[in-house]
Design a protein around this motif. Sequence first.
Motif, PDB file in Angstrom:
ATOM      1  N   LEU A  85     -12.480  21.452  11.175  1.00  0.00           N
ATOM      2  CA  LEU A  85     -12.689  20.142  10.453  1.00  0.00           C
ATOM      3  C   LEU A  85     -12.110  20.306   8.781  1.00  0.00           C
ATOM      4  N   TRP A  86     -11.673  21.497   8.771  1.00  0.00           N
ATOM      5  CA  TRP A  86     -11.065  21.590   7.140  1.00  0.00           C
ATOM      6  C   TRP A  86      -9.889  20.783   7.198  1.00  0.00           C
ATOM      7  N   LEU A  87      -9.308  20.597   8.199  1.00  0.00           N
ATOM      8  CA  LEU A  87      -8.040  20.118   8.460  1.00  0.00           C
ATOM      9  C   LEU A  87      -8.304  18.559   8.998  1.00  0.00           C
ATOM     10  N   VAL A  88      -9.150  18.560   9.919  1.00  0.00           N
ATOM     11  CA  VAL A  88      -9.272  16.911  10.414  1.00  0.00           C
ATOM     12  C   VAL A  88     -10.029  15.906   9.423  1.00  0.00           C
ATOM     13  N   LEU A  89     -10.876  16.444   8.685  1.00  0.00           N
ATOM     14  CA  LEU A  89     -11.398  15.579   7.844  1.00  0.00           C
ATOM     15  C   LEU A  89     -10.562  15.086   6.455  1.00  0.00           C
ATOM     16  N   PRO A  90      -9.916  15.989   5.875  1.00  0.00           N
ATOM     17  CA  PRO A  90      -8.891  15.809   4.974  1.00  0.00           C
ATOM     18  C   PRO A  90      -7.666  14.629   5.715  1.00  0.00           C
ATOM     19  N   PHE A  91      -7.299  14.891   6.949  1.00  0.00           N
ATOM     20  CA  PHE A  91      -6.357  14.044   7.677  1.00  0.00           C
ATOM     21  C   PHE A  91      -7.162  12.598   7.958  1.00  0.00           C
ATOM     22  N   LEU A  92      -8.339  12.650   8.189  1.00  0.00           N
ATOM     23  CA  LEU A  92      -8.984  11.198   8.167  1.00  0.00           C
ATOM     24  C   LEU A  92      -9.050  10.678   7.097  1.00  0.00           C
ATOM     25  N   PHE A  93      -9.399  11.438   5.899  1.00  0.00           N
ATOM     26  CA  PHE A  93      -9.362  10.675   4.777  1.00  0.00           C
ATOM     27  C   PHE A  93      -8.303  10.206   4.097  1.00  0.00           C
ATOM     28  N   GLY A  94      -6.944  11.095   4.656  1.00  0.00           N
ATOM     29  CA  GLY A  94      -5.921  10.526   4.309  1.00  0.00           C
ATOM     30  C   GLY A  94      -5.264   9.117   5.079  1.00  0.00           C
ATOM     31  N   LEU A  95      -5.587   9.358   6.308  1.00  0.00           N
ATOM     32  CA  LEU A  95      -5.423   8.126   6.953  1.00  0.00           C
ATOM     33  C   LEU A  95      -6.116   6.954   6.363  1.00  0.00           C
ATOM     34  N   ILE A  96      -7.362   6.933   6.076  1.00  0.00           N
ATOM     35  CA  ILE A  96      -8.122   6.065   5.320  1.00  0.00           C
ATOM     36  C   ILE A  96      -7.473   5.458   4.109  1.00  0.00           C
ATOM     37  N   ALA A  97      -6.813   6.607   3.297  1.00  0.00           N
ATOM     38  CA  ALA A  97      -6.131   6.189   2.188  1.00  0.00           C
ATOM     39  C   ALA A  97      -4.808   5.376   2.492  1.00  0.00           C
ATOM     40  N   TYR A  98      -4.211   5.994   3.657  1.00  0.00           N
ATOM     41  CA  TYR A  98      -3.138   5.241   4.004  1.00  0.00           C
ATOM     42  C   TYR A  98      -3.144   3.665   4.197  1.00  0.00           C
ATOM     43  N   TYR A  99      -4.047   3.569   4.930  1.00  0.00           N
ATOM     44  CA  TYR A  99      -4.480   2.197   5.579  1.00  0.00           C
ATOM     45  C   TYR A  99      -5.033   1.383   4.332  1.00  0.00           C
ATOM     46  N   PHE A 100      -5.602   1.918   3.366  1.00  0.00           N
ATOM     47  CA  PHE A 100      -6.221   1.319   2.156  1.00  0.00           C
ATOM     48  C   PHE A 100      -4.999   0.772   1.202  1.00  0.00           C
ATOM     49  N   LEU A 101      -4.004   1.787   1.157  1.00  0.00           N
ATOM     50  CA  LEU A 101      -3.027   1.309   0.144  1.00  0.00           C
ATOM     51  C   LEU A 101      -1.598   0.742   0.844  1.00  0.00           C
ATOM     52  N   TYR A 102      -1.774   0.601   2.244  1.00  0.00           N
ATOM     53  CA  TYR A 102      -0.698   0.143   3.116  1.00  0.00           C
ATOM     54  C   TYR A 102      -0.511  -1.415   2.677  1.00  0.00           C
ATOM     55  N   PRO A 103      -1.331  -2.269   2.627  1.00  0.00           N
ATOM     56  CA  PRO A 103      -1.192  -3.737   2.192  1.00  0.00           C
ATOM     57  C   PRO A 103      -0.473  -3.738   0.702  1.00  0.00           C
ATOM     58  N   PRO A 104      -0.828  -3.038  -0.620  1.00  0.00           N
ATOM     59  CA  PRO A 104      -0.170  -3.138  -1.484  1.00  0.00           C
ATOM     60  C   PRO A 104       1.058  -2.839  -1.437  1.00  0.00           C
ATOM     61  N   MET A 105       1.504  -1.548  -0.636  1.00  0.00           N
ATOM     62  CA  MET A 105       2.906  -1.037  -0.565  1.00  0.00           C
ATOM     63  C   MET A 105       3.636  -2.453   0.378  1.00  0.00           C
ATOM     64  N   GLN A 106       3.040  -3.154   1.292  1.00  0.00           N
ATOM     65  CA  GLN A 106       3.824  -4.119   1.932  1.00  0.00           C
ATOM     66  C   GLN A 106       4.264  -5.249   0.882  1.00  0.00           C
ATOM     67  N   ARG A 107       3.337  -5.443   0.045  1.00  0.00           N
ATOM     68  CA  ARG A 107       3.543  -6.459  -0.843  1.00  0.00           C
ATOM     69  C   ARG A 107       4.717  -6.230  -1.884  1.00  0.00           C
ATOM     70  N   LEU A 108       4.828  -4.821  -2.187  1.00  0.00           N
ATOM     71  CA  LEU A 108       5.695  -4.295  -2.988  1.00  0.00           C
ATOM     72  C   LEU A 108       7.145  -4.446  -2.251  1.00  0.00           C
ATOM     73  N   MET A 109       7.115  -4.024  -0.912  1.00  0.00           N
ATOM     74  CA  MET A 109       8.236  -4.283   0.189  1.00  0.00           C
ATOM     75  C   MET A 109       8.710  -5.852   0.128  1.00  0.00           C
ATOM     76  N   PHE A 110       7.740  -6.515   0.049  1.00  0.00           N
ATOM     77  CA  PHE A 110       8.055  -8.100   0.005  1.00  0.00           C
ATOM     78  C   PHE A 110       8.431  -8.432  -1.099  1.00  0.00           C
ATOM     79  N   ALA A 111       8.302  -7.824  -2.249  1.00  0.00           N
ATOM     80  CA  ALA A 111       8.950  -8.197  -3.591  1.00  0.00           C
ATOM     81  C   ALA A 111      10.365  -7.588  -3.695  1.00  0.00           C
ATOM     82  N   GLY A 112      10.809  -6.993  -2.627  1.00  0.00           N
ATOM     83  CA  GLY A 112      12.185  -6.239  -2.643  1.00  0.00           C
ATOM     84  C   GLY A 112      12.352  -4.688  -2.797  1.00  0.00           C
TER      85      GLY A 112
END
Lengths: 158, 373
Positions: free
Chosen positions: B32-59
């Motif tokens: 769990l010491w590895l799985v839970l950070p991985f899970l929270f990392g995934l949640i952060a990734y999917y939370f930050l993915y839309p703003p990153m896509q907007r930046l990619m949209f901006a070039g």
Amino acid sequence: MRLFGRDDDRAALQPLRQIKLFSSLTARELKVVQALRHERQYLAGEIVFDEGDEGQAIYAVVEGEVEILRADGNRQQRLALLGSGEVFGELALLDQAPRAAQARAHSDCRLVVFFRADFMSLLETHPKIASKIALALARHLGGRLRQANAGARQEGHL
Amino acid sequence: MRRLQPSGAGPVAWCGILLATTLALYLFQHVLWLVLPFLFGLIAYYFLYPPMQRLMFAGFSQAAAANITVGVFALLLVVCFVLVLPWFAAHAVSVQDTGQRYLQGGLALLDDTLRALEARSRFMRDAHVADAVSSHIAAAGEGFAQERLPALMLGVAAWLPSFLLAPFLAYFFLRDGRRFQRFLARAVPNAFFERTLHLLYEVDRTTRAYFQGLIKLTVLDAACLAAGLWLIGLSSPLMLGLITAVLAWVPYVGSILGCAVVVMVAATDFPGSPSVAYAAVGLFVCVRLLDDFVFMPLTIGRSLKMHPLVTVLMIFVGGAVAGVAGLLLVLPVLGVVMVIGETVSIVAADPRLHARHAHARRLRLQSVTRDLG
């Protein structure tokens, strides 16, 4: 040591420049497309995809030749022989319909592959690039349609 | 050669999927010491993915967009931390007192309710339910404080460094996710390439839809609860709504805990009027119903495309196999294993793909032995 290996931009962009679908893209736009591509190598005689397969990707020939074949009874009829810069399996970008013909490497060849899902995400993130590719694809399909019509006229169907 | 498309996974494949999910949960429980950070990392990734896509949209390039997105996010976290830490240090004692006060308020409400029921029911009066429950809670609380609390605090302290992994993981998922996908694809033989790549895209699509659905669900839940609690007149409605919505990430147990927190706050804020606490319970039940029948199907439900019976069954299995962690992990793990299992079973059952692979191997052997005579 880089685990997944960064791309050498100039060398990697070169094969993309010769693909007709991307001929209208600038170097900066090609870099975006380059990040989406997969490269595969096939030996002469190896099957790329079968007729009836679910199409998920479009292929472009970088080196070598690929033949497009369709079953005609027990024989296989060659529809086209594609060389460097040509694309095939392009209908997969538009829908998930089964492949209309078989693609087989005619000689040892190197292909670049783009997945439909990547093209769809490109439409969201880089609509300008996606629209340029879509326009080139429409021209390409228009050319194919004209060829098919000409063939049908010659055979007296039209 | 035209051929029929293979149908979906059969009963044997589905048994394998459920078994693999259970096994994965059992194994994850031990790391769990590895799985839970991985899970929270995934949640952060999917939370930050839309703003990153907007930046990619901006070039911006993917690397630049990832750097900017994670940089701004980290800066915001640091600012929040810098602002909150002095306040927390100054109010640490009062925070502890507030927690104690809310706990006492909740227990007082429970005691009042049981005594009111005893006054109306002879059976409960004869059984001395209120006294029995009070003594049980007091004993459990004392035992918890003496035996479990130090170990729990030590456990949390030991886990904190591994949680620092989460933002790093999120950053590398954002920056190198696509490159990693291509790296994996290189290992796949040509015959299986297109089908397997489709599998990778499906896994990505499923996990993205699940976690983005979870984030949307949390926002909807928090907004509804905060609005309801504000109407009832409870203090800090937004904070309470958010805590309760995050607790609901753990199926069943999290919801009950969230409800208990809301009731404790209501009972403490309005000690003389239990109707406010009952109204809070009513609000909580309404939001849960809204969540189960409206929000969940609109957000997470659509992402996993699973039969409700399988979902409920696996939630129980996850809880039995890996406790609270199992409850938290079971749905995303099942979603990913389901996509992998279905595709692998289809690929494994396709004789044409195997024949093509065998043909390609023969060609490769011929090409490397041509000059060997």
